[in-house]
Design an enzyme around this catalytic site. Sequence first.
Site, short mmCIF file in Angstrom:
data_model
loop_
_atom_site.label_atom_id
_atom_site.label_comp_id
_atom_site.label_asym_id
_atom_site.label_seq_id
_atom_site.Cartn_x
_atom_site.Cartn_y
_atom_site.Cartn_z
N TYR A 82 -30.61 -42.46 112.69
CA TYR A 82 -31.01 -42.33 111.29
C TYR A 82 -30.94 -43.67 110.56
O TYR A 82 -31.35 -43.78 109.42
CB TYR A 82 -30.13 -41.26 110.59
CG TYR A 82 -30.26 -39.92 111.27
CD1 TYR A 82 -31.30 -39.05 110.93
CD2 TYR A 82 -29.41 -39.53 112.30
CE1 TYR A 82 -31.45 -37.83 111.58
CE2 TYR A 82 -29.55 -38.31 112.96
CZ TYR A 82 -30.58 -37.47 112.59
OH TYR A 82 -30.74 -36.28 113.25
N SER B 225 -26.45 -36.95 113.79
CA SER B 225 -26.23 -36.86 112.35
C SER B 225 -24.77 -37.06 111.93
O SER B 225 -24.49 -37.77 110.97
CB SER B 225 -26.73 -35.50 111.84
OG SER B 225 -26.08 -34.45 112.52
N LYS C 221 -26.77 -37.22 124.50
CA LYS C 221 -26.53 -36.87 123.11
C LYS C 221 -25.25 -36.07 122.95
O LYS C 221 -25.04 -35.16 123.75
CB LYS C 221 -27.72 -36.04 122.66
CG LYS C 221 -27.64 -35.49 121.28
CD LYS C 221 -28.84 -34.64 121.03
CE LYS C 221 -28.63 -33.98 119.68
NZ LYS C 221 -29.45 -32.88 119.45
N LYS D 223 -27.00 -32.81 126.89
CA LYS D 223 -26.72 -32.50 125.49
C LYS D 223 -25.44 -31.70 125.43
O LYS D 223 -25.35 -30.60 125.97
CB LYS D 223 -27.88 -31.71 124.89
CG LYS D 223 -27.64 -31.34 123.45
CD LYS D 223 -28.87 -30.74 122.82
CE LYS D 223 -28.63 -30.38 121.38
NZ LYS D 223 -29.81 -29.79 120.76
N LYS E 49 -22.62 -23.08 120.45
CA LYS E 49 -23.70 -23.14 121.45
C LYS E 49 -23.13 -23.48 122.82
O LYS E 49 -23.83 -24.04 123.67
CB LYS E 49 -24.74 -24.17 120.99
CG LYS E 49 -25.40 -23.84 119.65
CD LYS E 49 -26.58 -24.75 119.32
CE LYS E 49 -27.24 -24.35 118.01
NZ LYS E 49 -28.41 -25.20 117.68
C1 PBG Z 1 -31.90 -28.66 117.94
C2 PBG Z 1 -31.35 -30.00 117.76
C3 PBG Z 1 -30.08 -30.35 117.29
C4 PBG Z 1 -30.08 -31.73 117.17
C5 PBG Z 1 -31.33 -32.19 117.62
N1 PBG Z 1 -32.10 -31.10 118.00
C6 PBG Z 1 -28.93 -29.53 116.84
C7 PBG Z 1 -28.30 -28.54 117.71
O1 PBG Z 1 -28.52 -28.50 118.92
O2 PBG Z 1 -27.55 -27.73 117.17
C8 PBG Z 1 -28.96 -32.57 116.63
C9 PBG Z 1 -29.34 -33.87 116.04
C10 PBG Z 1 -28.33 -34.49 115.14
O3 PBG Z 1 -27.20 -33.99 114.94
O4 PBG Z 1 -28.66 -35.53 114.57
N2 PBG Z 1 -31.71 -28.02 119.13
#
Ligand code: PBG
Length: 329
Positions: free
Chosen positions: A320, A282, A256, A202, A225
């Site tokens: 989505y 998203s 991701k 991630k 983050k």
């Molecule tokens: C939470 C999480 C996130 C997403 C999925 N789980 C956001 C983040 O880590 O800030 C992102 C999913 C998306 O953008 O569709 N930890």
Amino acid sequence: MIRTGKYPNLRLRRNRRNTWVRRLVRENTLSTDDLIQPIFIVEGRNKKIPIKTMPGIFRYSLDKLDTYVKNLINLGIPLIALFPYIEKKYKDSYGSEALNKNNLICRATHLIKKKFKDKIGVMCDVALDPYTSHGHDGILKSNYVDNDETIRFLIEQSLIQAKAGCDIIAPSDMMDGRIGLIRKALEKNNFKDVKILSYAVKYASSFYGPFRDAVGSKSLLKSDKKNYQMDFSNSDEALREVSLDIKEGADMVMVKPGLPYLDIIKIVKEKFKIPVIGYQVSGEYSIIMNSINKGIVDDKIIEETLVSFKRAGANAIITYFAEKIAKKL
Ligand code: PBG
């Protein structure tokens, strides 16, 4: 080396000449079996609230969830991923609401599983960000997300979600060592069949903006983050993350965001031969949707992007667009 012929004996266009032959030689296809629909849920009754930054996506209250999920089942979608919008008054610096057995996610999971049983799988995120007053995925100590303290919370969060009936636990927090400890806790508490889909790879990405808006953490998060999510310049590191999570007991791994990271999906699949799930996040969704709505591109690009995940080696895609594309397929 690929042995090939020579023009004019070889004309690659011959196999592209007709629809039927294109269908015949097609290497990758998209089916509803490949689609995972994320769903945002919200407290209250009779609510279907549009999310401003994600055209066509809503937050559903639990009484509305029923019909929506039934529709997804009828379309043949195998799995949904639940994400909660938590009101500010339930947030604190520890994200305590995440450990409330009766929280929104647990009630939703229980409801869906009770009603639909094994007709559809339910996946729940494990991370504290929807619940914390600072929007980070874990517990802050001197403004730094404390790895080991956070894991203690994540284990509890995993257990209450498993208890509520969750089929797939999906830790999205990027703490070191959490997969092994969660797996151990699940075993110990007799949740042997609960699967772990690790958000193994991630990246710290600006593509998550609309999601943070959807779960109500965007305005709370003051920094980034980057000291727990991965640097988007790296790919060797992705292999180390995956290899660790597999050893610790992950059943599937996620990469991701999606489209800008198809190279990672490909190397993970090639090296580890484990189920790999791509997440079209998203920001990717909203960019595509806005361009379609403005008439800049045709909506056929949705399928094109999703097939590219398959081509890269993904077994399934969290998107989505799942419902919309399933209707077409
Ligand atoms: C939470 C999480 C996130 C997403 C999925 N789980 C956001 C983040 O880590 O800030 C992102 C999913 C998306 O953008 O569709 N930890």
